[in-house]
Design an enzyme around this catalytic site. Structure first.
Site, short mmCIF file in Angstrom:
data_model
loop_
_atom_site.label_atom_id
_atom_site.label_comp_id
_atom_site.label_asym_id
_atom_site.label_seq_id
_atom_site.Cartn_x
_atom_site.Cartn_y
_atom_site.Cartn_z
N ASP A 96 0.85 -1.19 0.00
CA ASP A 96 0.00 0.00 0.00
C ASP A 96 0.89 1.25 0.00
O ASP A 96 1.81 1.35 0.82
CB ASP A 96 -0.86 -0.06 1.29
CG ASP A 96 -1.97 0.97 1.31
OD1 ASP A 96 -2.40 1.40 0.23
OD2 ASP A 96 -2.42 1.31 2.43
N GLY A 193 -7.68 8.54 7.10
CA GLY A 193 -7.78 8.83 8.52
C GLY A 193 -9.20 8.89 9.05
O GLY A 193 -10.16 8.54 8.36
#
Ligand code: G3H
Ligand code: 13P
Ligand code: ZN
Length: 325
Positions: A96, A193
């Site tokens: 990732d 987030g």
């Protein structure tokens, strides 16, 4: 330098067949991040129980945290474990947000079946050159590559210069043609987030489905990826705050918007923060209710069980990947 290991020897698959099926049948393959054993167990158990293919995502930070060699063996352990339970599902091991050719190469050489090279912060031509270099190395080994165009907003950038971060559909054909990537991450309003938007008057901003449609029109049948796709489930935010945490104003992408995206050319949906929130919420609860507890199995175990439930819900109710294996 240790010898190269192909992902095929380890039992992983690349993302080609996964994305072909997801595209054909209008769902998205889950891409869940892990850093430790409990997260990995929960992801695999949930995907086995809901019969979903899965992309196991490892960030650079996760690799540093868990140790790259141990991580590879943990991945291999998953394949062996599934074979003994008799309920294997297709698993891709994916880097990732790879930020350099060297990192991508190191992952490919150690058995990853898929890598992301994230040149989205670079000037366009540099992004093309870096992505192309990784693709050339990866494709010789049948490893699939995800590129990115457009920059996902953090909350500050989102406020200061909202528009310039979105993917420009005018770029996508040229980028895919010149780099030969297998999938493309785009920016349509998601962000990483737990604090994705400032919600005014209780109204959540809509993802830019118009940009997604335009990208689909320019790249028919091409797999698109959504990063920053946690929903920041409010039951876990409430639990965290109830048991001593402080996460006011944390919000994510509404599930119905992700369901809509999953039915389009979006074939991969990345979720990390939701897993972090579940673990934190359950561990906080156990600590608050049983302050004398000091056996990690007694707080990580319940966290793992709750994670299984959350991942199964995603596969069944949001991504539509359940029952596809
Ligand atoms: O998109 C980033 C992922 O959530 C990974 O986060 O770099 O803190 O492991 P990390
Ligand atoms: P979230 O922070 O929304 O979970 O996004 C994760 C991600 O995009 C990993 O690459
Ligand atoms: Zn991401």
């Amino acid at each position: 330098m240790s010898k190269e290991v192909s992902f095929k020897e380890l039992g992983f698959v690349n993302t080609k067949e996964m994305f072909r099926d997801a595209m054909k049948n209008g769902y998205a393959v889950p891409a869940y991040n892990f850093n430790n054993m409990e997260q990995l167990q929960a992801i695999i158990t949930a995907c086995q129980e809901s019969r979903s293919p899965v992309i196991l995502q490892v960030s650079k930070g996760a690799r540093d945290y868990a140790n790259p060699v141990l991580l590879r063996w943990m991945g291999r352990g998953v394949i062996e474990m599934m074979n003994t339970t008799g309920k294997p599902v297709p698993v891709a091991l994916h880097l990732d947000h790879g930020d350099s050719f060297e990192l991508a190469k190191s992952c490919i050489d150690s058995g990853f079946s898929s890598v992301m090279i994230d040149g989205s912060h670079l000037p366009y031509e540099e992004n093309v050159a870096l992505t192309k270099k990784v693709v050339e190395y990866a494709h010789k080994r049948d490893v699939t590559v995800e590129g990115e165009l457009g920059v996902l907003a953090g909350i500050e950038e989102h406020v200061s210069s909202e528009k310039s971060h979105y993917t420009n559909p005018d770029d996508v054909e040229d980028f895919v043609k010149r780099t030969n990537v297998d999938s493309l991450a785009i920016s349509i309003g998601t962000s990483h987030g737990a604090y994705k938007f400032k919600v005014s008057d209780g109204v959540m901003p809509e993802l830019r489905f118009d940009i997604l449609s335009e990208v689909e029109r320019r790249l028919p049948g091409f797999p698109i990826v959504l990063h920053g796709a946690s929903s920041v489930l409010q039951e876990y935010i409430a639990m965290i705050n109830r048991y001593g945490g402080k996460m006011e104003g944390a919000v994510g992408i509404p599930e119905e918007q992700l369901r809509r995206a999953a039915k389009s050319a979006v074939c991969k949906i990345n979720i990390d923060s939701d897993g972090r929130l579940v673990m934190t919420a359950v561990v906080r609860k156990v600590f608050a209710e049983k302050p004398a507890e000091f056996d990690p199995r007694k707080y990580l175990g319940p966290a793992r069980s709750e994670l299984v439930k959350m991942y199964k819900d995603k596969n069944e109710k949001v991504l539509g990947s359940a029952g596809r294996v």
